[in-house]
Design an enzyme around this catalytic site. Structure first.
Site, PDB file in Angstrom:
ATOM      1  N   GLU A 161     -16.465 -37.704  17.647  1.00  0.00           N
ATOM      2  CA  GLU A 161     -16.085 -37.906  16.164  1.00  0.00           C
ATOM      3  C   GLU A 161     -17.512 -38.866  15.396  1.00  0.00           C
ATOM      4  O   GLU A 161     -18.253 -39.300  16.704  1.00  0.00           O
ATOM      5  CB  GLU A 161     -15.094 -38.614  15.815  1.00  0.00           C
ATOM      6  N   GLU A 166     -17.292 -46.262   7.394  1.00  0.00           N
ATOM      7  CA  GLU A 166     -15.899 -46.542   6.697  1.00  0.00           C
ATOM      8  C   GLU A 166     -16.074 -47.825   6.442  1.00  0.00           C
ATOM      9  O   GLU A 166     -16.923 -49.101   6.826  1.00  0.00           O
ATOM     10  CB  GLU A 166     -15.764 -46.378   8.510  1.00  0.00           C
TER      11      GLU A 166
END
Length: 284
Positions: A161, A166
């Site tokens: 990933e 974020e």
């Protein structure tokens, strides 16, 4: 006398020989490590969405992850499928909107857009211009996952990933970029990550970028580098990033990370806005 002459000759010969430069047995230049390759990218994107047409996102470019499974993080939202309330384009801006409403067993709806099966690519520069929503309990993200399961026995984290952006609402203005692999992931506390702070993160659009190459992943905000993960060359457990990935954009609510300090229900509707997203090919 003859013996003394021989001794003198031998000493003279030895002295002359010792004055010659001693050549190294190994040429040390053979061991000079070349600097890492600096990659370049195409000047124009090979894939992009400028979000110019009002309405739902372009179905030829975006699909949806759907449901309220918790998504591995005990998240609270129910992701809907092509629901214009949760994902819509207006005036050149894509809005992913989380709403406080009951759907199934969830008290919130939102959207998770994915390019899987529509834009799966290997290496490149990914740019997204976005404005992050404020609010305790939200968890917006732009990230990438493998488009297939080539390594290990678990899709995640074995196949990797890459997190471009974020942000968790209870920690305002702190931006995260990370990679997760079998060897390096947050479940075992070994994830490779970096944070930086950003001014006007919720009132202005900023450029979030990742450069993904065979040798490194680098993350930038407004062209400022703040994260780098170099290929350790230790096998797929450390670097599964030699297979195609796809892009995800979502606004999660609550969860193991986003909900650590609860959810403020006064923040809804909560809006994650994206001006554009572009992917540039890695030059040969």
């Amino acid at each position: 006398m003859l013996r003394l002459a021989l001794i003198a000759f031998s000493f003279s010969a030895f002295s002359c020989k010792s004055e010659e430069p001693v050549k190294p047995a190994i040429d040390m230049t053979d061991f000079v490590v070349p600097p890492p390759k600096e990659y370049t990218f195409a000047a124009t994107p090979f894939w992009a969405d400028e979000f110019e047409k009002d309405g739902l996102p372009d179905a030829s470019k975006w699909g949806y992850d759907v449901g309220n499974s918790g998504w591995g993080n005990n998240e609270l939202q129910n992701y809907t499928n092509a629901n214009i309330k949760n994902a819509h384009i207006e005036n050149g801006i894509l809005t992913i909107e989380a709403i406080k409403e009951q759907l199934g067993t969830s008290n919130y709806t939102s959207a998770r857009l994915v390019t899987k099966g529509k834009n799966d690519f290997l290496y490149g520069r990914i740019e997204a211009k976005a404005k992050i929503p404020a609010g305790r309990g939200n968890w917006p993200a732009i990230w990438m996952l493998a488009s297939q399961s080539d390594y290990g026995t678990q899709y995640w984290p074995d196949n990797g990933e890459i997190d471009i952006l974020e942000h968790v609402g209870y920690d305002p203005g702190v931006i995260h970029a990370s990679v997760h692999t079998k060897a390096y992931n947050h479940v075992i506390g070994t994830q490779k990550t970096a944070t930086t702070t950003l001014d006007k993160w919720d009132t202005e659009f900023h450029l979030f970028r990742v450069d993904w190459t065979p040798d490194y992943v680098r993350a930038y905000i407004d062209d400022r580098l703040y994260f780098e993960f170099k290929n350790p060359k230790g096998g797929w457990e450390q670097w599964p990033f030699d297979k195609k990935q796809h892009i995800l954009m979502n606004l999660a609510i609550g969860g193991n990370w986003g909900g650590q300090k609860g959810v403020d229900d006064t923040i809804f509707p909560n809006k994650f806005q994206i001006d554009y997203i572009r992917v540039f090919a890695l030059n040969p």
